[in-house]
Scaffold this motif. Structure first.
Motif, PDB file in Angstrom:
ATOM      1  N   GLN A  22       0.525  -0.969   0.099  1.00  0.00           N
ATOM      2  CA  GLN A  22       0.570   0.165   0.486  1.00  0.00           C
ATOM      3  C   GLN A  22       0.424   1.240  -0.228  1.00  0.00           C
ATOM      4  O   GLN A  22       0.645   2.275   0.655  1.00  0.00           O
ATOM      5  N   THR A  23       1.898   1.252  -0.334  1.00  0.00           N
ATOM      6  CA  THR A  23       3.003   2.629  -0.713  1.00  0.00           C
ATOM      7  C   THR A  23       2.656   2.746  -2.293  1.00  0.00           C
ATOM      8  O   THR A  23       2.708   1.777  -2.705  1.00  0.00           O
ATOM      9  N   ALA A  24       4.098   3.772  -1.932  1.00  0.00           N
ATOM     10  CA  ALA A  24       4.085   4.413  -3.749  1.00  0.00           C
ATOM     11  C   ALA A  24       4.910   5.206  -3.310  1.00  0.00           C
ATOM     12  O   ALA A  24       5.576   6.014  -2.625  1.00  0.00           O
ATOM     13  N   ALA A  25       6.756   4.821  -4.515  1.00  0.00           N
ATOM     14  CA  ALA A  25       7.833   5.268  -4.363  1.00  0.00           C
ATOM     15  C   ALA A  25       7.494   6.043  -5.919  1.00  0.00           C
ATOM     16  O   ALA A  25       7.145   5.953  -6.964  1.00  0.00           O
ATOM     17  N   PRO A  68      15.579   3.637  -7.750  1.00  0.00           N
ATOM     18  CA  PRO A  68      14.892   2.525  -8.099  1.00  0.00           C
ATOM     19  C   PRO A  68      15.037   1.075  -7.125  1.00  0.00           C
ATOM     20  O   PRO A  68      14.333   0.220  -6.871  1.00  0.00           O
ATOM     21  N   ALA A  69      16.042   1.392  -6.017  1.00  0.00           N
ATOM     22  CA  ALA A  69      15.771   0.887  -5.233  1.00  0.00           C
ATOM     23  C   ALA A  69      14.466   1.069  -4.316  1.00  0.00           C
ATOM     24  O   ALA A  69      13.819   0.162  -3.551  1.00  0.00           O
ATOM     25  N   MET A  70      14.133   2.198  -4.107  1.00  0.00           N
ATOM     26  CA  MET A  70      12.219   2.013  -3.250  1.00  0.00           C
ATOM     27  C   MET A  70      11.471   1.795  -4.487  1.00  0.00           C
ATOM     28  O   MET A  70       9.860   1.401  -3.939  1.00  0.00           O
ATOM     29  N   PHE A  71      11.494   2.215  -6.130  1.00  0.00           N
ATOM     30  CA  PHE A  71      10.893   1.263  -6.992  1.00  0.00           C
ATOM     31  C   PHE A  71       9.871  -0.327  -6.424  1.00  0.00           C
ATOM     32  O   PHE A  71       9.658  -0.683  -6.392  1.00  0.00           O
ATOM     33  N   HIS A  72      11.486  -0.925  -6.496  1.00  0.00           N
ATOM     34  CA  HIS A  72      11.732  -2.174  -6.266  1.00  0.00           C
ATOM     35  C   HIS A  72      10.732  -2.791  -4.924  1.00  0.00           C
ATOM     36  O   HIS A  72       9.950  -4.018  -5.141  1.00  0.00           O
ATOM     37  N   ARG A  73      10.750  -2.114  -2.961  1.00  0.00           N
ATOM     38  CA  ARG A  73      10.279  -2.213  -2.464  1.00  0.00           C
ATOM     39  C   ARG A  73       8.624  -1.240  -2.476  1.00  0.00           C
ATOM     40  O   ARG A  73       8.417  -1.900  -1.934  1.00  0.00           O
ATOM     41  N   ALA A  74       7.943  -0.589  -3.348  1.00  0.00           N
ATOM     42  CA  ALA A  74       6.762  -0.153  -3.295  1.00  0.00           C
ATOM     43  C   ALA A  74       6.431  -0.965  -3.969  1.00  0.00           C
ATOM     44  O   ALA A  74       6.146  -1.790  -4.494  1.00  0.00           O
ATOM     45  N   GLY A  75       4.489  -0.813  -3.490  1.00  0.00           N
ATOM     46  CA  GLY A  75       3.488  -1.202  -4.269  1.00  0.00           C
ATOM     47  C   GLY A  75       3.523  -0.573  -5.500  1.00  0.00           C
ATOM     48  O   GLY A  75       3.250  -1.998  -6.341  1.00  0.00           O
ATOM     49  N   PHE A  76       3.925   0.048  -5.723  1.00  0.00           N
ATOM     50  CA  PHE A  76       3.592   0.847  -7.030  1.00  0.00           C
ATOM     51  C   PHE A  76       4.731   2.449  -7.303  1.00  0.00           C
ATOM     52  O   PHE A  76       5.313   3.025  -6.317  1.00  0.00           O
ATOM     53  N   SER A  77       5.376   2.353  -8.166  1.00  0.00           N
ATOM     54  CA  SER A  77       6.692   3.355  -8.687  1.00  0.00           C
ATOM     55  C   SER A  77       6.154   4.457  -9.619  1.00  0.00           C
ATOM     56  O   SER A  77       5.605   3.664 -11.070  1.00  0.00           O
ATOM     57  N   ILE A  78       6.447   4.636  -9.767  1.00  0.00           N
ATOM     58  CA  ILE A  78       6.790   6.407 -10.410  1.00  0.00           C
ATOM     59  C   ILE A  78       8.322   6.974 -11.276  1.00  0.00           C
ATOM     60  O   ILE A  78       8.880   7.564 -10.301  1.00  0.00           O
ATOM     61  N   GLU A 115      16.669   8.672 -16.544  1.00  0.00           N
ATOM     62  CA  GLU A 115      17.029   8.219 -17.816  1.00  0.00           C
ATOM     63  C   GLU A 115      16.633   6.543 -17.861  1.00  0.00           C
ATOM     64  O   GLU A 115      15.714   6.172 -16.660  1.00  0.00           O
ATOM     65  N   GLU A 116      16.641   6.434 -19.538  1.00  0.00           N
ATOM     66  CA  GLU A 116      15.800   5.171 -20.023  1.00  0.00           C
ATOM     67  C   GLU A 116      15.723   3.728 -18.820  1.00  0.00           C
ATOM     68  O   GLU A 116      14.952   3.333 -18.437  1.00  0.00           O
ATOM     69  N   ALA A 117      17.709   3.762 -17.993  1.00  0.00           N
ATOM     70  CA  ALA A 117      17.664   2.668 -17.489  1.00  0.00           C
ATOM     71  C   ALA A 117      16.642   2.455 -15.628  1.00  0.00           C
ATOM     72  O   ALA A 117      16.142   1.880 -15.483  1.00  0.00           O
ATOM     73  N   VAL A 118      16.299   4.006 -15.287  1.00  0.00           N
ATOM     74  CA  VAL A 118      15.711   3.936 -14.460  1.00  0.00           C
ATOM     75  C   VAL A 118      13.988   4.283 -14.985  1.00  0.00           C
ATOM     76  O   VAL A 118      13.405   3.173 -14.012  1.00  0.00           O
ATOM     77  N   LYS A 119      13.286   4.799 -15.949  1.00  0.00           N
ATOM     78  CA  LYS A 119      11.961   4.060 -16.241  1.00  0.00           C
ATOM     79  C   LYS A 119      11.730   3.141 -16.163  1.00  0.00           C
ATOM     80  O   LYS A 119      10.429   2.392 -16.342  1.00  0.00           O
ATOM     81  N   GLN A 120      12.758   2.207 -17.302  1.00  0.00           N
ATOM     82  CA  GLN A 120      11.970   0.659 -17.551  1.00  0.00           C
ATOM     83  C   GLN A 120      11.941   0.287 -15.573  1.00  0.00           C
ATOM     84  O   GLN A 120      11.469  -1.026 -16.124  1.00  0.00           O
ATOM     85  N   GLN A 121      11.946   0.593 -15.234  1.00  0.00           N
ATOM     86  CA  GLN A 121      12.017  -0.133 -13.030  1.00  0.00           C
ATOM     87  C   GLN A 121      11.108   0.232 -12.939  1.00  0.00           C
ATOM     88  O   GLN A 121      10.747  -0.207 -11.484  1.00  0.00           O
ATOM     89  N   ALA A 122       9.903   1.127 -13.263  1.00  0.00           N
ATOM     90  CA  ALA A 122       8.736   1.804 -12.645  1.00  0.00           C
ATOM     91  C   ALA A 122       7.755   1.584 -12.975  1.00  0.00           C
ATOM     92  O   ALA A 122       7.886   0.633 -14.354  1.00  0.00           O
ATOM     93  N   ASP A 123       6.770   1.445 -13.013  1.00  0.00           N
ATOM     94  CA  ASP A 123       5.524   0.854 -13.127  1.00  0.00           C
ATOM     95  C   ASP A 123       4.921   1.895 -13.977  1.00  0.00           C
ATOM     96  O   ASP A 123       4.414   0.994 -14.950  1.00  0.00           O
TER      97      ASP A 123
END
Length: 273
Positions: free
Chosen positions: A216-219, A227-237, A243-251
């Protein structure tokens, strides 16, 4: 990143520079109103940044943040009044390895953060005015970093040569593997912090403190330390200028910070959930 989910979001953890803030380090009225709307909707909101704690105080007040925040990429977690909850220092061996490598690189400015101070040997470096504007306070000139080795919060290599920082990151990672986190918080900054000092751990620590399940968290963020918090969050932005490598790791990807992308994301993905 855990996949697009329909769990209600009860806690949003956001990066600051390049995400909430415009390039001049200001907050737009739309962003202020979006964060205010979050609080009115009962969604908890906090900040995770590479900045030191005292460089967050103005934004904490402006945004009305009333829960703990994460500084130094999660190495330090503080209450809204600045009092300390958690501190993770860079091991002295990793600090020495880092400083030795950085010292051999031409075109690199070396900054050390310790005890709330921004320490450097050359206050005339070309990157200093930018950082001082962002932090809101000046550096402290020192002759040596040795007296601070046991309580270093963060070491930064700063350079306008982003390719050089990418190469330096690749060189340093195997040298401090298992001892330190190495990531580019912005294209011109390479940050080195303790292993526990990452935004993923910060998100988990803050969520547990607030009693919110991770699903129930978002980052939200834009840099290589997000991305370290993208991978732990329920939803990531991710922000549109990331950079493209960062965007590819978000929802999902929102607009750039110059387009008030953070406010767009809050309105579209959090408040309308």
């Amino acid at each position: 990143m855990s996949g697009v989910t329909q769990h209600p979001i009860r806690f949003l953890l956001s990066d600051m520079d390049g995400t909430l803030l415009l390039p001049d380090h200001s907050l737009s009225q739309r962003t202020l109103e979006a964060v205010r709307s979050l609080r009115e909707a009962g969604v908890l909101f906090s900040l995770a940044t590479g900045r030191p704690p005292k460089a967050m105080l103005q934004m904490i007040e402006a945004l009305g943040v009333d829960v703990p925040t994460a500084a130094f990429n999660g190495g330090t977690i503080v209450n809204p009044d600045g009092s300390l909850l958690v501190a993770h220092y860079l091991p002295a061996t990793a600090a020495l390895t880092t400083l030795t490598l950085f010292a051999d690189q031409p075109g690199i400015e070396i900054w050390v953060f310790s005890g709330g101070d921004w320490l450097l040997k050359d206050p005339g470096g070309p990157m200093v005015p930018r950082e001082q504007h962002g932090l809101g306070y000046p550096p402290v000139k020192v002759e040596s970093f040795e007296p601070f080795m046991e309580r270093i919060d963060k070491i930064v290599a700063a350079s306008a040569n982003t390719e050089l920082l990418i190469e330096l990151e690749a060189q340093l990672l195997p040298l401090v593997d298992g001892q330190a986190q190495v990531s580019r918080s912005q294209p011109v900054y390479l940050d080195v912090t303790a292993m526990q000092a990452n935004k993923g751990e910060a998100l988990a620590t803050l969520a547990a403190f607030l009693g919110v399940p991770l699903e129930q968290t978002a980052a939200m963020g834009d840099g290589g330390n997000d991305p370290a918090m993208f991978h732990r969050a329920g939803f990531s932005i991710a922000m549109g200028q990331a950079e493209e490598a960062v965007k590819q790791q978000a929802d999902v990807v929102t607009g750039a910070n110059t387009e008030e992308g953070a406010a767009q994301a809050i309105e579209r993905y959090i408040l309308n959930r």
